[in-house]
Enzyme design. Structure first.
Site, PDB file in Angstrom:
ATOM      1  N   PHE A  39       0.809  -1.126  -0.122  1.00 18.19           N
ATOM      2  CA  PHE A  39       0.037  -0.046   0.122  1.00 18.19           C
ATOM      3  C   PHE A  39       0.931   1.366   0.024  1.00 18.19           C
ATOM      4  CE2 PHE A  39      -2.202   3.374   2.101  1.00 18.19           C
ATOM      5  CZ  PHE A  39      -3.247   3.722   1.283  1.00 18.19           C
ATOM      6  N   GLU A  40       2.044   1.301   0.686  1.00 21.17           N
ATOM      7  CA  GLU A  40       2.835   2.340   0.944  1.00 21.17           C
ATOM      8  C   GLU A  40       3.446   2.662  -0.442  1.00 21.17           C
ATOM      9  OE1 GLU A  40       3.796   2.561   5.779  1.00 21.17           O
ATOM     10  OE2 GLU A  40       4.584   0.786   4.175  1.00 21.17           O
ATOM     11  N   ASP A  42       2.238   1.795  -3.311  1.00 16.95           N
ATOM     12  CA  ASP A  42       1.525   2.246  -4.134  1.00 16.95           C
ATOM     13  C   ASP A  42       1.245   3.765  -4.111  1.00 16.95           C
ATOM     14  OD1 ASP A  42       1.266  -0.264  -5.303  1.00 16.95           O
ATOM     15  OD2 ASP A  42      -0.588  -0.491  -4.536  1.00 16.95           O
ATOM     16  N   LEU A  88      19.721 -22.808 -29.772  1.00 14.32           N
ATOM     17  CA  LEU A  88      20.672 -23.558 -29.419  1.00 14.32           C
ATOM     18  C   LEU A  88      20.420 -25.085 -30.042  1.00 14.32           C
ATOM     19  CD1 LEU A  88      20.390 -22.649 -25.836  1.00 14.32           C
ATOM     20  CD2 LEU A  88      22.472 -22.441 -26.901  1.00 14.32           C
ATOM     21  N   LYS A 119      17.592 -23.918 -18.364  1.00 11.66           N
ATOM     22  CA  LYS A 119      17.109 -23.593 -19.404  1.00 11.66           C
ATOM     23  C   LYS A 119      15.660 -23.203 -19.052  1.00 11.66           C
ATOM     24  CE  LYS A 119      16.743 -24.407 -24.439  1.00 11.66           C
ATOM     25  NZ  LYS A 119      15.286 -23.978 -24.784  1.00 11.66           N
ATOM     26  N   CYS A 428     -23.284 -28.152 -26.838  1.00  5.54           N
ATOM     27  CA  CYS A 428     -24.721 -28.286 -26.765  1.00  5.54           C
ATOM     28  C   CYS A 428     -25.376 -26.965 -27.019  1.00  5.54           C
ATOM     29  CB  CYS A 428     -24.890 -28.811 -25.385  1.00  5.54           C
ATOM     30  SG  CYS A 428     -26.822 -28.498 -24.880  1.00  5.54           S
ATOM     31  N   CYS A 434     -30.504 -26.239 -21.067  1.00  8.11           N
ATOM     32  CA  CYS A 434     -29.659 -27.109 -20.298  1.00  8.11           C
ATOM     33  C   CYS A 434     -29.285 -26.472 -19.199  1.00  8.11           C
ATOM     34  CB  CYS A 434     -28.597 -27.205 -21.329  1.00  8.11           C
ATOM     35  SG  CYS A 434     -27.042 -28.262 -20.950  1.00  8.11           S
TER      36      CYS A 434
HETATM   37  S1  IVH Z   1      21.445 -18.751 -24.100  1.00  5.20           S
HETATM   38  C1  IVH Z   1      23.744 -18.413 -27.961  1.00  5.20           C
HETATM   39  N1  IVH Z   1      20.592 -19.612 -21.941  1.00  5.20           N
HETATM   40  O1  IVH Z   1      16.371 -21.065 -24.930  1.00  5.20           O
HETATM   41  C2  IVH Z   1      22.890 -18.739 -26.897  1.00  5.20           C
HETATM   42  N2  IVH Z   1      19.260 -19.429 -23.537  1.00  5.20           N
HETATM   43  O2  IVH Z   1      17.027 -22.504 -27.596  1.00  5.20           O
HETATM   44  C3  IVH Z   1      21.492 -18.440 -26.814  1.00  5.20           C
HETATM   45  N3  IVH Z   1      16.823 -20.031 -23.180  1.00  5.20           N
HETATM   46  O3  IVH Z   1      16.112 -18.637 -27.453  1.00  5.20           O
HETATM   47  C4  IVH Z   1      20.580 -18.663 -25.777  1.00  5.20           C
HETATM   48  N4  IVH Z   1      17.271 -20.551 -20.845  1.00  5.20           N
HETATM   49  O4  IVH Z   1      15.193 -18.148 -25.235  1.00  5.20           O
HETATM   50  C5  IVH Z   1      20.285 -19.297 -23.265  1.00  5.20           C
HETATM   51  N5  IVH Z   1      19.872 -20.080 -19.687  1.00  5.20           N
HETATM   52  C6  IVH Z   1      19.673 -19.847 -20.864  1.00  5.20           C
HETATM   53  C7  IVH Z   1      18.408 -20.109 -21.473  1.00  5.20           C
HETATM   54  C8  IVH Z   1      18.186 -19.736 -22.864  1.00  5.20           C
HETATM   55  C9  IVH Z   1      16.140 -20.242 -21.961  1.00  5.20           C
HETATM   56  C10 IVH Z   1      16.103 -19.867 -24.159  1.00  5.20           C
HETATM   57  C11 IVH Z   1      16.212 -18.547 -25.143  1.00  5.20           C
HETATM   58  C12 IVH Z   1      16.772 -19.266 -26.412  1.00  5.20           C
HETATM   59  C13 IVH Z   1      16.566 -20.825 -26.535  1.00  5.20           C
HETATM   60  C14 IVH Z   1      17.381 -21.220 -27.545  1.00  5.20           C
END
Ligand code: IVH
Length: 672
Positions: A39-40, A42, A88, A119, A428, A434
């Site tokens: 709240f504060e 905001d 990747l 990832k 439906c 219904c």
């Molecule tokens: S590095 C050249 N690190 O995976 C390296 N990508 O398949 C580029 N992603 O488009 C990416 N976690 O959106 C990297 N720790 C991570 C990641 C990551 C998710 C996604 C990213 C990229 C896709 C590639």
């Protein structure tokens, strides 16, 4: 007249508020701590926004007020990436990982160090910083060029708008992943379920859909988050990836603490095993790990192929899958008549939770799985939270087991089901006959986000429906005290409550009424846009397809649905009855959005000049918290909200009548 008469005072206050908001934001997102309440926070934000409104020249691109959004982007500009956004290569087992390691060693020798990261399952973003300030945020697009989503990215509170610290290069790019945390995803879906809107499919789609929304105010409400994972540019203050991540963290970027340096591919294997289960306790979805050669010089030597770098690779976890018995398939009929098959399963443990049901989506999905009675099925949790059946262990099927066919008739009213052109769902169409559709529509109508009818709930609706008193939402307003008294466990008090609740609901603004009608695809946000754009029901009712498409947020699907709704005489009849009852079918420009009931029953006179708010802002604030603003001081008055230069006559009268005189600060205290 402006709230602060003096530009220097305003400048100083804007500076102070900016520093405070940035400090608390950083504390919250970087250190998971908070020294002040929401709240504060905001209130500080509100004060800054009010000052920036009065003094637009004081508003900067990196002001914390950018976090609340408010800009509408009809389309996003295309931006060419200074460095292509690569994808990747994937590996799925130890063998493939070892091959990657061998390829790396063949080029750069055995002196190699890796960085392992998770990832993250979201949507890639490129953040461009110039002179320590976020300049542009661009989506991946096709890797060569993407969309400029800066206004939306600025609402993500973990993304710094301006940087603090040393060695900040004048130009650099940060790449990362924008994601929707599980908690937020679930919260939004519970709300959408309550209001009858289609659930968001999975956190990844939710994140990418949200990032591309036209209204940044809506994006701000959806609490996306971000992790950054690479730094690009010339003359960087790091010559390897892990130093860069540490540097990014120091500059205020959100870096997941899960990354680790590893000296061999075997140690990478240990990291993979450690996170295989542990990742389920993270706040977001992850579907594998990313292995990167640490040294920039070595990355350079390794170079890249057309699309992927040779110095990094991902390892994808297998989605956890368990076998269980299909006990039965049941069919649920939604408010719009959509029929969804759901599998009841023998309970099993899967990715940290006990699973008893799985969605089967529609007839196509059942056909694809070729389900037979008591089949042994494989269940997985993908990016979605609700598990799904991915396959059947046919070897375990009894030869006598019968195939499960999608039903041909509604399980509730027995009407023949219809599949609309181009849709996967069966419907439906017996809308008016219904039971779950009728009750569902009424439940939606009375919902907190719709007409907010007090004194009625699912059970009451059920009873009234069974008594034959409710067939459409319009029947609600025809209910009488005597009728209500015939209901079980319904006394005089409950009956009066309900009637009062209905009476009060007649004051709900047009946007709520529009949402309450339950037009397919018209959720509360779209209803608000339609109400603001068309102003009254006649304009909306008579709008052509083209006119509907002109309204913000209205695409083909919504426009068609609105046309279809008003094309049906039975719907027009309901609208006419509701209109006759006195519901609001036009916008009232001075409509008040309710914040709380904290000032309920209190009257205020506003007098003088205030430091933080304009007088009409104070009026809105009082009314949106349930209070009333009057013009003259009397003995019945509760408060005089006094600013500077309050008229001496008023002051004298208030004092004489014993009316409480409060300052702007006292007033803000009352709202806490
Ligand atoms: S590095 C050249 N690190 O995976 C390296 N990508 O398949 C580029 N992603 O488009 C990416 N976690 O959106 C990297 N720790 C991570 C990641 C990551 C998710 C996604 C990213 C990229 C896709 C590639």
């Amino acid at each position: 007249m402006s709230a602060i008469s003096n530009i220097e005072t305003a400048t100083a206050r804007v500076k102070q508020l900016t520093a405070q908001l940035n400090y608390h934001n950083q504390l919250y997102y970087q250190d998971s701590q908070s020294e002040i309440s929401d709240f504060e926070f905001d209130q500080l934000m509100h004060e800054l926004i009010a000052l920036e409104k009065n003094y637009p020249e004081l508003k900067t691109d990196d002001s914390p007020s950018q976090r609340v959004g408010g800009t509408i982007s009809k389309s996003f500009a295309t931006v060419v990436h200074a460095y292509p956004m690569l994808s990747l290569g994937n590996t799925y087992n130890e063998e493939e990982l070892k091959e990657f390691d061998q390829r790396v060693r063949k080029t750069i020798g055995d002196d190699v160090e890796y960085v392992c990261e998770l990832k993250f399952d979201g949507v890639a973003i490129s953040l461009i910083y110039e002179n320590g300030k976020l300049k542009t945020a661009v989506t991946r697009g096709d890797g060569v060029q993407g969309d400029d989503v800066t206004v939306n990215a600025k609402t993500i509170r973990s993304i710094p708008l301006s940087l603090a610290g040393e060695n900040i290069p004048p130009y650099f790019e940060v790449r990362g992943e924008i994601f929707m945390p599980y908690k937020e995803f679930e919260k939004i879906n519970i709300e959408r379920e309550e209001t009858g809107e289609a659930a968001l499919a999975n956190p990844r789609n939710a994140a990418s859909g949200t990032l591309k929304m036209q209204d940044s105010g809506v994006v701000a409400k959806r609490k996306l988050d971000c992790y950054v994972y690479s730094l690009l540019g010339d003359n960087l203050p790091a010559n390897n990836h892990s130093d860069a991540l540490n540097q990014l963290q120091k500059w205020g970027f959100p870096v997941s603490a899960t990354f680790e340096k590893k000296n061999s591919i075997d140690d990478v294997g240990t990291y993979i095993k450690t996170w295989e289960q542990a990742r389920f306790s993270l706040p977001l979805g992850t579907d594998g790990i990313v292995i990167k050669v640490n040294s920039y010089a070595q990355q350079n030597d390794l170079g890249m192929t057309a699309k992927v770098p040779r110095w990094a690779i991902s390892y994808k976890y297998k989605a956890e899958s368990v076998a269980t018995i299909l006990e039965s398939v049941e069919y649920q009929v939604g408010r719009t008549g959509n029929v969804t098959p759901v599998a009841n399963l023998s309970a099993v443990q899967l990715a940290g939770t006990r699973v008893k049901r799985a969605t089967l989506h529609n007839a196509n999905e059942m056909e694809r799985l070729d389900l037979h009675e008591h089949d042994t099925v494989w269940v997985e949790k993908g990016g979605e939270i609700i598990p799904k059946i991915t396959g059947v262990d046919v070897a375990k099927r009894k030869p006598t087991a019968a195939k499960i066919e999608f039903i041909t008739h509604c399980p509730e009213c027995h009407a023949t089901l219809v599949r609309k052109d181009g849709e996967a769902n069966h419907y439906c169409l017996n809308e008016l006959g219904c039971a779950p559709q009728i009750k569902g529509k009424i439940e939606h109508f009375i919902h907190r986000k719709a007409m907010y009818v007090d004194g009625i709930g699912t059970e009451t609706i059920e009873q009234l429906y069974n008594l034959g008193l409710l067939k459409t939402v319009a029947d609600l307003y025809q209910l009488t005290f005597e009728q209500l008294m015939t209901m079980e466990r319904f006394g005089e008090k409950s009956a009066n409550n309900l009637l009062q609740g209905l009476e009060k609901s007649k004051q709900m603004p047009f946007k709520n009424v529009l949402f309450a009608l339950g037009i397919r695809f018209v959720g509360s946000t779209v209803a608000e846009k339609l109400a603001t754009y068309f102003k009254n029901i006649d304009a909306l009712k008579n709008a052509s397809y083209e006119q509907l498409r002109q309204a913000p947020e209205v695409g083909e699907r919504i426009a068609q649905s609105v046309l279809e709704y008003f094309g049906k005489p039975e719907n027009l009849a309901i609208v006419a009855q509701l209109q006759a009852t006195g519901l609001q079918f036009q916008t009232n420009e001075t409509e008040v959005i309710k914040e709380s009931d904290k000032l309920q029953g209190n009257t205020f006179v506003i007098s003088g000049v205030f430091q933080f708010f304009e007088r009409d802002e104070l009026k809105v604030k009082i009314e949106s918290n349930g209070g009333k603003v009057v013009s003259s001081i009397s003995g019945k008055l509760n408060y005089v909200l006094a600013g500077e230069n309050m008229g001496p006559a008023k002051l004298e009268k208030a004092t004489k009548l014993g009316v409480k005189i409060i300052s702007e600060t006292d007033f803000l205290e009352m709202l806490k």
